[in-house]
Design an enzyme around this catalytic site. Structure first.
Site, PDB file in Angstrom:
ATOM      1  N   GLY A 237       0.838  -1.196   0.000  1.00 39.24           N
ATOM      2  CA  GLY A 237       0.000   0.000   0.000  1.00 39.24           C
ATOM      3  C   GLY A 237       0.867   1.236   0.000  1.00 39.24           C
ATOM      4  N   SER A 238       0.323   2.306   0.526  1.00 37.34           N
ATOM      5  CA  SER A 238       1.030   3.592   0.440  1.00 37.34           C
ATOM      6  C   SER A 238       2.125   3.706   1.503  1.00 37.34           C
ATOM      7  CB  SER A 238       0.024   4.730   0.601  1.00 37.34           C
ATOM      8  OG  SER A 238      -0.539   4.652   1.891  1.00 37.34           O
ATOM      9  N   THR A 239       3.075   4.570   1.249  1.00 32.87           N
ATOM     10  CA  THR A 239       4.174   4.793   2.197  1.00 32.87           C
ATOM     11  C   THR A 239       3.660   5.366   3.523  1.00 32.87           C
ATOM     12  OG1 THR A 239       5.808   4.961   0.448  1.00 32.87           O
ATOM     13  CG2 THR A 239       6.357   6.043   2.527  1.00 32.87           C
ATOM     14  N   VAL A 241       0.774   4.910   5.085  1.00 34.16           N
ATOM     15  CA  VAL A 241       0.152   3.837   5.881  1.00 34.16           C
ATOM     16  C   VAL A 241       1.225   2.828   6.308  1.00 34.16           C
ATOM     17  CG1 VAL A 241      -1.528   1.947   5.861  1.00 34.16           C
ATOM     18  CG2 VAL A 241      -2.135   4.153   4.864  1.00 34.16           C
ATOM     19  N   GLY A 242       2.190   2.553   5.443  1.00 35.00           N
ATOM     20  CA  GLY A 242       3.284   1.654   5.809  1.00 35.00           C
ATOM     21  C   GLY A 242       4.028   2.149   7.049  1.00 35.00           C
ATOM     22  N   GLU A 259       5.699  -3.384   0.799  1.00 36.05           N
ATOM     23  CA  GLU A 259       5.777  -2.972  -0.610  1.00 36.05           C
ATOM     24  C   GLU A 259       4.997  -1.669  -0.709  1.00 36.05           C
ATOM     25  OE1 GLU A 259       7.396  -4.673  -2.826  1.00 36.05           O
ATOM     26  OE2 GLU A 259       7.644  -6.628  -1.893  1.00 36.05           O
TER      27      GLU A 259
END
Ligand SMILES: NC(=O)c1ccc[n+]([C@@H]2O[C@H](COP(=O)([O-])OP(=O)(O)OC[C@H]3O[C@@H](n4cnc5c(N)ncnc54)[C@H](O)[C@@H]3O)[C@@H](O)[C@H]2O)c1
Ligand SMILES: N[C@@H](CC=O)C(=O)O
Length: 470
Positions: A237-239, A241-242, A259
């Site tokens: 997902g998005s950076t 949220v990561g 990822e």
């Protein structure tokens, strides 16, 4: 039914936990819209923390027996799951098109791509090796064995609602792990259909659990990233949220693979075959209407071929047909929802949105520093190889990078100089179950697919044995 399927039982609208179809304990559901028509596809359960914890306990119990299955047995289960996907390609593709909007032909490609991870990891399951190592002490013998890490929390996005699940679940199951899979709220029915096929494949109850949530996503995510029984989190997902999930995982120090977002440079050198480069750009930039993490985002073209290249790209994009994914002529579908449209709009300015080609972009513009995740092709001119490399590397993220050149020495130089996890040289489509997929910098860490993908779900145990020298 909103989707015409040959096998209507593939459209499941409950979650799959412990081999059974279950609703949320609260009875709450959320609605999923077809992005092409905004009509409801169906509704599915709004799981909460208690539902999620129950699924984690189920997976923990199943792990006790599943971890002891033989690699060959796990291989056969994955192979059977793969076969069932391939037997149901058309129905699975129709589900993807209904919930994601991508054209049916692209959805068919995705189903086959998704299935290929189950096939690949069915072949990897029996090929997990440890080492024998020469111990420093002559009276000791030293070996390593690989063990499954435990219960895995798998969190996947909507852009490849089948492939991003199998790319995680395939290696997890091959390694002997059990899973709690959080399906994307935008496109949950592919994951639920895969659960139905996992059930038919005979995968034991509790090994694959698929849960859904929309408004409760942050709470469900918090539960998956802090529960002590979850030993590994794999997130795509998005950076932003990561980063949040990584912080949450730190409380119990889970093993992680992330990822995350990209901002792929796509470089066309003056010695490139321009027609090959155009094909590469179309494959990379406009796949799924620009909504893949490896989409070209900054197109850097040598000044001497800049105008000619853009003209060739325009000639191709003018043939695109945007429309409903089920339309016979449709080459490109809609974006996933209104919020996704907002991002390209913010990069372009209000009231302007379509397949879009923008020339003469400059470093520092928003489109240069952020991933657009939409069908906007932004072109930059450069004069020297070093300038192209510097521009390409001027990013906080490093997922994919592409370049086109016929000079073999330059190909090695540039491939080694790009700060990314994956390089396409004279090719724009790099996705392959045999290839290690993943990034560097703030695109995350860990690799999916390939012989490396299974390591993410294994731990290495060292066994030192003392021997009596006599
Ligand atoms: N590197 C890769 O392989 C890859 C692949 C696909 C997408 N992406 C990236 O994902 C982004 C687009 O997807 P998106 O906008 O849906 O990303 P996102 O990060 O908002 O959401 C991804 C998934 O995480 C879930 N999620 C969101 N917040 C959560 C939370 N607090 N706890 C638990 N789960 C949560 C979502 O429901 C969704 O299923 C882009 O940046 C793209 O580059 C990366
Ligand atoms: N496009 C990627 C997934 C990320 O979006 C892939 O091809 O696997």
């Amino acid at each position: 039914m909103a989707i015409q399927l040959s096998d209507t039982s593939l459209l499941r609208t409950e979650c799959y936990v412990d081999g059974k179809w279950v609703s949320a304990q609260s009875g709450k559901v959320f609605s999923v819209e077809n992005p092409s028509t905004t009509a409801q596809v169906a509704a599915c359960p709004e799981f909460d923390v208690a539902d999620t914890e129950a699924a984690i306990v189920v997976a923990q119990n199943a792990f006790k027996t599943y971890r002891k299955t033989t690699p060959r047995a796990r291989s056969k289960l994955l192979r059977r799951w793969y076969d069932l996907m391939m037997e149901n390609v058309d129905d699975l593709a129709r589900i993807i098109t209904a919930e994601n909007g991508k054209p049916l032909a692209d959805a068919v490609t995705e189903v086959k791509y998704a299935a290929s991870f189950l096939e690949w990891f069915s072949e990897e399951a029996p090929r997990i090796y440890g080492d024998t190592i020469q111990a420093s002490n002559p009276d000791c013998r030293l070996v390593t064995i690989k063990e499954p890490v435990g219960v895995c929390g798998l969190i996947a996005p909507w852009n490849f609602p089948a492939a991003m699940i199998t790319r995680k679940a395939g290696p997890a199951l091959a390694a002997g792990c059990t899973t709690v899979i959080k399906a994307p709220a935008e496109a949950p029915f592919s994951a639920l259909a895969l659960a139905e096929l996992a059930h038919r494949a005979g995968i034991p109850a509790g090994v694959v659990n698929v849960i859904t949530a929309l408004d409760n996503t942050p709470a469900v995510g918090l539960s998956m990233t802090t529960h002590p029984s979850i030993k590994k989190v794999s997130f795509t997902g998005s950076t932003p949220v990561g980063k949040l999930l990584m912080k949450q995982c730190s409380s119990t120090l889970k093993k992680l693979s992330f990822e995350l977002g990209g901002n792929a440079p796509f470089i066309v050198f003056e010695d490139a075959d321009l027609d090959v480069a155009v094909r590469g750009l179309v494959a990379s930039k406009f796949r799924i209407t620009g909504q893949t993490c490896v989409c070209a985002n900054r197109i850097l073209v040598h000044r001497s071929v800049y105008d000619a290249f853009i003209q060739k790209v325009l000639d191709v994009v003018r043939t695109f047909e945007i429309g409903d994914g089920l339309g016979e002529k449709t080459t490109h579908g809609p974006l996933i929802h209104g919020r996704a449209v907002a991002k390209p709009l913010a990069h372009l300015g209000p009231n302007f949105f379509d397949i879009t080609v923008l020339a003469d972009m400059k470093p520092g513009m928003k489109i240069c520093t952020e991933e657009t995740f939409g069908p906007v092709a932004a072109f930059f001119a450069f004069d020297t190889e070093q300038e192209a490399i510097d521009l390409a590397n001027d990013s906080d993220v490093g997922l994919a990078g592409y370049f086109f050149s016929k000079n073999a020495s330059r190909c090695w130089r540039v491939a080694e100089a790009l700060e990314v996890g994956m390089v396409g040289v004279n090719v724009g489509a790099i996705s392959d179950p045999a290839a290690p997929f993943g990034g560097v910098k703030q695109s995350g860490f860990g690799r999916e697919g390939s012989k490396y993908g299974i390591d993410e779900f294994l731990t290495t145990k060292m066994i030192m044995t003392g021997i009596d020298p006599q």
